[in-house]
Structure formats: C-alpha cells, structure tokens
Design an enzyme around this catalytic site. Structure first.
Site, PDB file in Angstrom:
ATOM      1  N   ILE A   1      34.620  42.886  27.315  1.00 31.36           N
ATOM      2  CA  ILE A   1      33.627  41.648  27.485  1.00 31.36           C
ATOM      3  C   ILE A   1      32.451  41.995  27.411  1.00 31.36           C
ATOM      4  O   ILE A   1      31.627  41.316  26.855  1.00 31.36           O
ATOM      5  CB  ILE A   1      33.899  41.425  28.974  1.00 31.36           C
ATOM      6  CG1 ILE A   1      35.420  40.823  29.400  1.00 31.36           C
ATOM      7  CG2 ILE A   1      32.908  40.172  29.597  1.00 31.36           C
ATOM      8  CD1 ILE A   1      35.758  40.602  30.825  1.00 31.36           C
TER       9      ILE A   1
ATOM     10  N   SER B   1      27.892  53.233  31.267  1.00 35.80           N
ATOM     11  CA  SER B   1      29.131  53.362  32.141  1.00 35.80           C
ATOM     12  C   SER B   1      29.395  55.091  32.342  1.00 35.80           C
ATOM     13  O   SER B   1      28.858  55.438  31.443  1.00 35.80           O
ATOM     14  CB  SER B   1      30.182  52.673  31.719  1.00 35.80           C
ATOM     15  OG  SER B   1      30.885  53.067  30.680  1.00 35.80           O
TER      16      SER B   1
ATOM     17  N   THR C   1      30.467  39.287  37.564  1.00 37.62           N
ATOM     18  CA  THR C   1      31.865  38.499  37.331  1.00 37.62           C
ATOM     19  C   THR C   1      32.917  39.018  37.094  1.00 37.62           C
ATOM     20  O   THR C   1      34.129  38.791  36.919  1.00 37.62           O
ATOM     21  CB  THR C   1      31.697  37.799  36.085  1.00 37.62           C
ATOM     22  OG1 THR C   1      31.427  38.618  35.073  1.00 37.62           O
ATOM     23  CG2 THR C   1      30.480  36.585  35.907  1.00 37.62           C
TER      24      THR C   1
ATOM     25  N   ARG D   1      34.364  42.289  40.008  1.00 38.07           N
ATOM     26  CA  ARG D   1      35.068  42.696  40.946  1.00 38.07           C
ATOM     27  C   ARG D   1      33.840  42.783  42.035  1.00 38.07           C
ATOM     28  O   ARG D   1      32.918  43.559  41.876  1.00 38.07           O
ATOM     29  CB  ARG D   1      36.051  43.745  41.064  1.00 38.07           C
ATOM     30  CG  ARG D   1      37.282  43.633  40.296  1.00 38.07           C
ATOM     31  CD  ARG D   1      38.209  42.346  40.751  1.00 38.07           C
ATOM     32  NE  ARG D   1      39.196  42.181  39.913  1.00 38.07           N
ATOM     33  CZ  ARG D   1      39.476  41.089  39.012  1.00 38.07           C
ATOM     34  NH1 ARG D   1      38.141  40.489  38.700  1.00 38.07           N
ATOM     35  NH2 ARG D   1      40.545  40.886  38.224  1.00 38.07           N
TER      36      ARG D   1
ATOM     37  N   GLU E   1      38.318  35.802  49.548  1.00 32.88           N
ATOM     38  CA  GLU E   1      38.420  34.445  48.585  1.00 32.88           C
ATOM     39  C   GLU E   1      39.672  34.057  49.059  1.00 32.88           C
ATOM     40  O   GLU E   1      40.662  34.560  49.468  1.00 32.88           O
ATOM     41  CB  GLU E   1      38.784  34.866  47.109  1.00 32.88           C
ATOM     42  CG  GLU E   1      37.477  35.803  46.651  1.00 32.88           C
ATOM     43  CD  GLU E   1      37.804  35.852  44.956  1.00 32.88           C
ATOM     44  OE1 GLU E   1      38.449  35.257  44.399  1.00 32.88           O
ATOM     45  OE2 GLU E   1      36.873  36.447  44.448  1.00 32.88           O
TER      46      GLU E   1
ATOM     47  N   HIS F   1      35.148  31.976  41.526  1.00 32.78           N
ATOM     48  CA  HIS F   1      36.188  32.973  40.646  1.00 32.78           C
ATOM     49  C   HIS F   1      36.661  32.062  39.667  1.00 32.78           C
ATOM     50  O   HIS F   1      37.872  31.996  39.453  1.00 32.78           O
ATOM     51  CB  HIS F   1      37.176  33.609  41.547  1.00 32.78           C
ATOM     52  CG  HIS F   1      37.430  34.810  40.999  1.00 32.78           C
ATOM     53  ND1 HIS F   1      38.011  35.886  41.900  1.00 32.78           N
ATOM     54  CD2 HIS F   1      37.481  35.310  39.919  1.00 32.78           C
ATOM     55  CE1 HIS F   1      38.442  36.740  40.922  1.00 32.78           C
ATOM     56  NE2 HIS F   1      38.121  36.640  39.856  1.00 32.78           N
TER      57      HIS F   1
END
Length: 323
Positions: free
Chosen positions: A157, A176, A236, A238, A267, A286
């Site tokens: 992504i 990262s 988008t 977690r 949620e 979500h």
C-alpha cells in the site's frame, strides 16, 4: 444432516449476493448475521450451534474465551490473509482450522487519498456550509503540489501511495524499522534518517504498517510533538499504532492541523467518542477494504475455503489444526 455456517457482521446485508453459495448448499446451511454483537454472551447464543463461521476482518475478535464456548466449531474463515484478533493458539487447542482469503491493496490506498484530499481542501466544512445555505467559501485549501508526504511503511500500500503522491507533484519521504535504502530508491522516494526526521519534514503523514509488538504505540505524544502544527496525520492501518489519547489531545489543542482516520481501538466507535465531534477530524467507519471488488473476492474465496475443508484439503490455512 447439514453443517451450520454463520457469516458475522454483514453490515451491508450483501454477503450472500457477493458469491455463489449454491455449490455448498446441499451440505451447508448458511446464515448471514447483520448486527454486531458487543457482548460475548449474545454472540455465543447466536452461533453456538455453528460448525463453520465466516468473519469480516477484525470486526469480531475470536479470543480463547470465545473458542472455549464454541465446542461445535470446526472451521473459521477470515477475510484477508492476516487477522490479529484471532487467538491462533486457542484455535489449535480446540482443533479449529483457520483459513483466509486474498485481498486487494488498491482499495485502502484509494481511501487514504480520499482522506488526504478531503482534509487538504476542507471538503467537510465546505460541504456542510453548502448544504445549509451558509457562506459561499469559508476556508482556504492546502496545496498538495510541492508539499511532502511522509509514509510510515513502504509495503504494497505504501508503495502505491508514493506513486500517486509523485503524480500530484509531491515530495515523498518514507521510514519503517525494516526499510532499506535500496527499496526506497526503487520506489523513487527519500529514506528518512529516522521516524522523528520523517515527522518533522512531512506536511501529511500516512501510516501503512502492520500492527505488531514493534509498531503498537509507535506514534505517541512525543512523536506528535515532532510534527508541524500545519501537518495532518492519516491512519488507515490499525488504531493501536497511534496512542489514541495522545492523538485526541493533539487534535483538541491544535498541536497538529488535523487527522484523517478510518480505524479505531473500539469498533463500532461509541456515539460520544471525541473523534465523532472534533472539527479537525475527517473520519470514516473503517471503510478501507470495503469495496465491491474486495467483497466479491472475500466471499467467493470463503466458499472455496469451505469446499476445500469439506473435501479434507483446506486452502489458505493461517493456523489451527485438528487435534
């Protein structure tokens, strides 16, 4: 006698239309459940007699306690090939096979850009004013061209995010814990010297990391303080990657310009939660993976998983095993 199968959290009431379930109809009785169960007792009451359960991502966690109360369960199918809310050890100990489905990464990438564009051009307040006959233009938009997108994560992504950002004429910087210079160069992005370096340099920070012990709480109060007051945070991935209380405080105090959110630690989100009313938050329930293409893939492969399990050769096994 047919096996019983329940599809949980079918919010849109479309699971049975997204695939051809007729291939298992002679052996499996399939029921779609639309309402989310907040309490385990209610959930158990609804699915206690099920041999097979199909779940949508992490909407309903399958804990050790829940597995212990479902002695008839033989197969658990989750949409996607990763689900941190399933206790795989408990699944194995109860002899439950856990299988997954593939997924398409374009959908969450597209939603992330929807949030970025919506925040940058102040679409929510302008739309609200437009619908309620308010002033004609009330805000000043933020340009994307020439600005910097910071990507926390440069996987499937994140790499797609970088490509779109470059089409907008944005500079892209990524970081990262495992990101190498070689991979950054291949994507045509700059490798940040550190997480803090990325946060300080970015006008938009978008998170595209897998939740793990290393990434849980990766962004807290200290990291939010590194961001520019004019910068936006997009999550988008977690919710647990970001300290939720620290984020609420940063937004309430205008320490950052705003946030685009699609994931939450609870949620569905409680009706009185601050994210529902903060004016500098653009939030969606979500929706990252919620597209027709993904749903057709999820449920058609769920049918395949069930057929394969019935034939004694499970497909796309993620864990669990007969004891």
């Amino acid at each position: 006698m047919k096996l019983k199968c329940a599809i949980l959290d079918d919010y849109q009431k479309i699971a049975l239309r997204m695939a051809d379930w007729s291939s298992i109809a002679d052996r499996v009785e399939v029921t779609a459940i639309h309402d989310h169960f907040e309490h385990e007792d209610d959930l158990v009451k609804a699915i206690a007699k099920c041999d097979i359960i199909v779940i949508m991502r992490e909407r309903t966690p399958f804990t050790a306690s829940l597995f212990n109360r479902l002695p008839q369960l033989k197969l658990l199918v989750t949409t996607g090939m990763r689900n941190a809310s399933i206790d795989m050890t408990a699944a194995s100990s109860h002899g439950v096979v856990v299988c997954g489905t593939t997924s398409h990464s374009e959908a969450p990438m597209e939603l992330a850009w929807s949030l970025i564009l919506g925040l940058a051009r102040q679409l929510v307040p302008e739309h609200h004013s437009f619908q309620h006959s308010g002033p004609w233009q009330t805000t000043l938009g933020t340009d994307l061209f020439g600005r910097t997108l910071g990507l926390l994560g440069l996987g499937k992504i994140g790499s797609k995010m970088a490509h779109i950002a470059q089409a907008f004429g944005m500079d892209v910087v990524a970081w990262s814990q495992n990101l190498t210079q070689e991979k950054a160069d291949a994507a045509g992005v700059q490798l940040a010297a550190s997480k803090e370096d990325l946060l300080r340099r970015s006008d938009f920070v978008s998170i595209h990391l897998v939740l793990s012990e290393r990434t849980k709480g990766l962004i807290g109060a200290r990291e939010l303080n590194e961001m520019r007051p004019t910068a936006y945070l997009i999550n988008t991935s977690r919710a647990q990657i970001v300290d939720q209380e620290a984020l609420i405080h940063a937004l309430q105090s205008n320490r950052i310009a705003g946030a685009g959110l699609d994931v939450y630690d609870i949620e569905p989100l409680p009706k009185d939660h601050p994210f529902r009313s903060l004016p500098n938050v653009l939030a969606t329930p979500h929706l990252g993976y919620v597209t027709e293409r993904n749903y057709r893939t999820y449920f058609s492969q769920a049918v395949e998983d069930i057929e394969a399990f019935l034939a004694g050769a499970p497909l796309r096994m993620l864990g669990g095993a007969p004891q």
